[in-house]
Scaffold this motif. Structure first.
Motif, PDB file in Angstrom:
ATOM      1  N   UNK A 111      72.048  12.705 -29.194  1.00 12.31           N
ATOM      2  CA  UNK A 111      70.821  11.949 -29.360  1.00 12.31           C
ATOM      3  C   UNK A 111      70.787  10.799 -28.349  1.00 12.31           C
ATOM      4  N   UNK A 112      70.027  10.982 -27.305  1.00 14.99           N
ATOM      5  CA  UNK A 112      69.924   9.949 -26.278  1.00 14.99           C
ATOM      6  C   UNK A 112      69.346   8.655 -26.840  1.00 14.99           C
ATOM      7  N   UNK A 113      68.447   8.797 -27.803  1.00 12.73           N
ATOM      8  CA  UNK A 113      67.810   7.600 -28.360  1.00 12.73           C
ATOM      9  C   UNK A 113      68.734   6.832 -29.299  1.00 12.73           C
ATOM     10  N   UNK A 114      69.840   7.453 -29.706  1.00 14.34           N
ATOM     11  CA  UNK A 114      70.761   6.789 -30.634  1.00 14.34           C
ATOM     12  C   UNK A 114      72.072   6.356 -29.983  1.00 14.34           C
ATOM     13  N   UNK A 115      72.577   7.140 -29.034  1.00 16.75           N
ATOM     14  CA  UNK A 115      73.870   6.778 -28.428  1.00 16.75           C
ATOM     15  C   UNK A 115      73.753   6.436 -26.949  1.00 16.75           C
ATOM     16  N   UNK A 116      72.554   6.607 -26.351  1.00 14.72           N
ATOM     17  CA  UNK A 116      72.366   6.293 -24.944  1.00 14.72           C
ATOM     18  C   UNK A 116      72.232   7.536 -24.090  1.00 14.72           C
ATOM     19  N   UNK A 117      71.690   7.336 -22.895  1.00 13.37           N
ATOM     20  CA  UNK A 117      71.434   8.469 -21.995  1.00 13.37           C
ATOM     21  C   UNK A 117      72.710   9.105 -21.442  1.00 13.37           C
ATOM     22  N   UNK A 118      73.752   8.306 -21.287  1.00 12.45           N
ATOM     23  CA  UNK A 118      74.994   8.813 -20.690  1.00 12.45           C
ATOM     24  C   UNK A 118      75.888   9.407 -21.774  1.00 12.45           C
ATOM     25  N   UNK A 119      76.229  10.684 -21.666  1.00 10.26           N
ATOM     26  CA  UNK A 119      77.073  11.303 -22.698  1.00 10.26           C
ATOM     27  C   UNK A 119      78.517  10.825 -22.610  1.00 10.26           C
ATOM     28  N   UNK A 120      79.241  10.834 -23.716  1.00 10.52           N
ATOM     29  CA  UNK A 120      80.666  10.477 -23.688  1.00 10.52           C
ATOM     30  C   UNK A 120      81.433  11.398 -22.739  1.00 10.52           C
ATOM     31  N   UNK A 121      82.391  10.829 -22.044  1.00 12.33           N
ATOM     32  CA  UNK A 121      83.135  11.601 -21.047  1.00 12.33           C
ATOM     33  C   UNK A 121      84.477  12.128 -21.564  1.00 12.33           C
ATOM     34  N   UNK A 122      85.011  11.517 -22.600  1.00 14.25           N
ATOM     35  CA  UNK A 122      86.263  12.005 -23.192  1.00 14.25           C
ATOM     36  C   UNK A 122      86.035  12.308 -24.659  1.00 14.25           C
ATOM     37  N   UNK A 123      86.931  13.102 -25.216  1.00 11.03           N
ATOM     38  CA  UNK A 123      86.812  13.466 -26.635  1.00 11.03           C
ATOM     39  C   UNK A 123      86.958  12.236 -27.524  1.00 11.03           C
ATOM     40  N   UNK A 124      87.883  11.359 -27.158  1.00 10.17           N
ATOM     41  CA  UNK A 124      88.058  10.134 -27.945  1.00 10.17           C
ATOM     42  C   UNK A 124      86.813   9.262 -27.887  1.00 10.17           C
ATOM     43  N   UNK A 125      86.190   9.161 -26.716  1.00 12.66           N
ATOM     44  CA  UNK A 125      84.942   8.400 -26.586  1.00 12.66           C
ATOM     45  C   UNK A 125      83.836   9.029 -27.428  1.00 12.66           C
ATOM     46  N   UNK A 126      83.813  10.360 -27.457  1.00 16.97           N
ATOM     47  CA  UNK A 126      82.807  11.064 -28.247  1.00 16.97           C
ATOM     48  C   UNK A 126      82.958  10.739 -29.725  1.00 16.97           C
ATOM     49  N   UNK A 127      84.178  10.734 -30.221  1.00 14.71           N
ATOM     50  CA  UNK A 127      84.415  10.426 -31.632  1.00 14.71           C
ATOM     51  C   UNK A 127      84.006   8.987 -31.930  1.00 14.71           C
ATOM     52  N   UNK A 128      84.329   8.071 -31.021  1.00 16.73           N
ATOM     53  CA  UNK A 128      83.952   6.666 -31.225  1.00 16.73           C
ATOM     54  C   UNK A 128      82.440   6.497 -31.231  1.00 16.73           C
ATOM     55  N   UNK A 129      81.759   7.190 -30.316  1.00 11.24           N
ATOM     56  CA  UNK A 129      80.298   7.103 -30.260  1.00 11.24           C
ATOM     57  C   UNK A 129      79.669   7.678 -31.520  1.00 11.24           C
ATOM     58  N   UNK A 130      80.226   8.769 -32.012  1.00  9.78           N
ATOM     59  CA  UNK A 130      79.707   9.387 -33.240  1.00  9.78           C
ATOM     60  C   UNK A 130      79.929   8.480 -34.442  1.00  9.78           C
ATOM     61  N   UNK A 131      81.085   7.841 -34.484  1.00 10.19           N
ATOM     62  CA  UNK A 131      81.401   6.939 -35.595  1.00 10.19           C
ATOM     63  C   UNK A 131      80.442   5.748 -35.618  1.00 10.19           C
ATOM     64  N   UNK A 132      80.169   5.164 -34.464  1.00  6.63           N
ATOM     65  CA  UNK A 132      79.257   4.022 -34.388  1.00  6.63           C
ATOM     66  C   UNK A 132      77.826   4.440 -34.732  1.00  6.63           C
ATOM     67  N   UNK A 133      77.422   5.601 -34.218  1.00  2.80           N
ATOM     68  CA  UNK A 133      76.072   6.093 -34.481  1.00  2.80           C
ATOM     69  C   UNK A 133      75.859   6.344 -35.967  1.00  2.80           C
ATOM     70  N   UNK A 134      76.868   6.907 -36.617  1.00  3.99           N
ATOM     71  CA  UNK A 134      76.760   7.173 -38.057  1.00  3.99           C
ATOM     72  C   UNK A 134      76.657   5.866 -38.838  1.00  3.99           C
ATOM     73  N   UNK A 135      77.436   4.886 -38.429  1.00  2.00           N
ATOM     74  CA  UNK A 135      77.405   3.599 -39.125  1.00  2.00           C
ATOM     75  C   UNK A 135      76.073   2.880 -38.930  1.00  2.00           C
ATOM     76  N   UNK A 136      75.495   3.029 -37.756  1.00  5.72           N
ATOM     77  CA  UNK A 136      74.254   2.335 -37.424  1.00  5.72           C
ATOM     78  C   UNK A 136      72.997   3.039 -37.935  1.00  5.72           C
ATOM     79  N   UNK A 137      73.134   4.295 -38.344  1.00  2.17           N
ATOM     80  CA  UNK A 137      71.961   5.093 -38.721  1.00  2.17           C
ATOM     81  C   UNK A 137      72.206   5.790 -40.054  1.00  2.17           C
TER      82      UNK A 137
END
Length: 461
Positions: free
Chosen positions: A177-203
């Motif tokens: 979701x570009x509108x929720x986590x930003x236009x630039x996708x996570x580049x590592x798996x760990x970054x992806x998990x962190x982005x998903x965790x923050x997005x879930x908490x914020x939404x």
């Protein structure tokens, strides 16, 4: 018995057997197709395929009847479909009876070994040499969808036989979701998990992740194998056929821990048996920050009739992004897709038509048309063509992912191996089994299957 009729067509035939010796690559059991296409019938003919029920199956039938009929107006293409969970058995039950109501079986790469050693499909090696430009393909794709025994990742053994040709390429794409986590996708798996965790908490009401967890087909197994790969694990040692001690080594255990203890808590309640359709539904309904799905199954996400993210394709794409999978210790991605294989029990006229169709389908111009119609081609020129790249926002993802692909074990015992893995990974994801215990059980049980087979040699990844 149709096998007798089929034998009349074949230049060099070996009687199909109930089993085969993998030491000779399965060659002894597979009847050979002719090097040149026999004379085609002028009578009306239905060329039947068997596949599982998903959008590419319907796209293939529509595309073939529109385009192949221009050259063979007497031929009708019928793609028979079954539920994904029944796909393997729908084919191999008929193979076991030595009589099929289909002419072309669409097999997963891992099904080839079972079909070859049982003599169920034709050896196309001589046909390919005379009719197909093998240099037009990435060698791994040609190997993955047709070769047995399998080569190592990224390589094709020119001395190994070919039993199929590519139909549909595929891999996972990361949908975000570009509108929720930003236009630039996570580049590592760990970054992806962190982005998903923050997005879930914020939404509230939106889960961080959506991915395949089901105990069916290869759903949960592919998910674990993907995480295993990016964290530097291996599914087995193909040369020694050793799984126990390889799959469940430190890297394998780390991958299982990441999957169960870091990724699973970011999924929706009740998602423990999700597969392709459920993941797509979560994305389309705005209920997931980041999701993983097969590219060939993602086209419906752009349909406003199926989505709450926008009333047009453009509005949906303002919110959805598609990217290659993040890397971690490696950049491996799962190989998906399937090849076409001619049933050894198909009538002679249908076998000839099947060979003609396969030659036609692999032409450069047809592969580009297939790409424009929603297919995922395997010819390099088609993969790099505007017809493919511009046909969908995830097509560049596939083209970029091809050099990164890793497959599963390509051995006749595949169906038993994947069932063991699906059952145990699903149990770990749903809290029915400790993740470490689940992985050790997978390794031990899969090792038992390989050891009890008495076969030698690998089926490389």
């Amino acid at each position: 018995m149709q096998l007798a009729a089929a034998a009349m067509l074949l230049v060099a035939t070996t009687v199909a057997a109930c089993g085969g010796d993998e030491d000779d690559g399965g060659k002894a059991s597979a009847p050979k197709a002719p090097a040149t296409i026999p004379e085609l019938t002028k009578d009306p003919l239905t060329l039947s395929f068997v596949w599982f029920d998903w959008p590419p199956a319907h796209a293939l039938e529509d595309f073939a009847n529109a385009e192949y009929k221009k050259e063979r107006p007497n031929a009708t293409i019928k793609v028979n479909t079954v539920p994904n969970a029944n796909w393997h058995d729908a084919m191999f039950t008929q193979f076991a009876a030595r009589k099929t109501d289909f002419d072309i079986a669409i097999l997963d790469s891992q099904h080839i070994g079972e079909a070859v050693t049982n003599g169920n499909i034709l050896d196309l090696t001589d046909f390919v040499k005379n009719n197909i430009d093998v240099n037009a393909y990435n060698p791994y794709l040609l190997a993955a969808y047709g070769q047995f025994p399998q080569a190592e990742t990224g390589k094709r053994d020119e001395n190994a036989s070919l039993y199929g040709l590519p139909l549909l390429g595929d891999t996972w794409t990361m949908i975000y979701r570009k509108d929720l986590i930003g236009d630039k996708p996570p580049q590592t798996w760990d970054q992806m998990i962190s982005a998903a965790e923050k997005c879930q908490a914020d939404n509230p009401g939106v889960s961080g992740l959506a991915f395949h967890q089901a105990n069916g087909s290869d759903a949960a197994a592919v998910t674990y194998n993907t995480v295993n790969g990016v964290y530097g694990g291996n599914l087995w040692d193909a040369k020694t056929r050793k799984i126990d001690g390889v799959l469940n080594d430190a890297a394998g255990q780390e991958a299982m821990d990441v999957l169960v203890n870091k990724m699973k808590p970011l999924t929706a309640k009740g998602s423990g048996n999700w597969f392709i359709d459920e993941v797509n539904a979560a994305v389309a309904q705005g209920k997931a920050c980041i999701a993983f799905n097969w590219i060939a199954a993602s086209g419906g996400l752009l349909d406003p009739k199926q989505s709450t993210l926008g009333t047009s394709r453009e509005q949906i794409l303002d919110k959805l992004g598609f990217a290659t999978l993040p890397s971690q210790k490696t950049n491996l991605v799962p190989l998906g897709g399937m090849g076409m294989h001619v049933s050894a029990y198909s009538p002679t006229a249908n076998q000839a038509e099947a060979l003609n169709f396969m030659k036609w389908f692999q032409r450069a111009d047809i592969q580009k048309k297939w790409a424009a119609a929603g297919g995922v081609p395997s010819r390099t020129d088609a993969l790099q063509s505007p017809e493919f790249i511009n046909a969908g926002p995830f097509n560049q993802v596939y083209a970029d992912s091809v050099p990164r692909m890793r497959d599963m074990w390509n051995v006749p015992e595949y169906a038993r191996l994947v069932d063991i893995e699906n059952t145990n990974v699903n149990a770990a994801l749903n809290g029915a089994k400790d993740p470490k215990t689940a992985l050790n059980d997978i390794a031990k049980e899969q090792q038992g299957v390989l050891d009890s087979s008495g076969r030698k040699g690998g089926g490389g990844l």
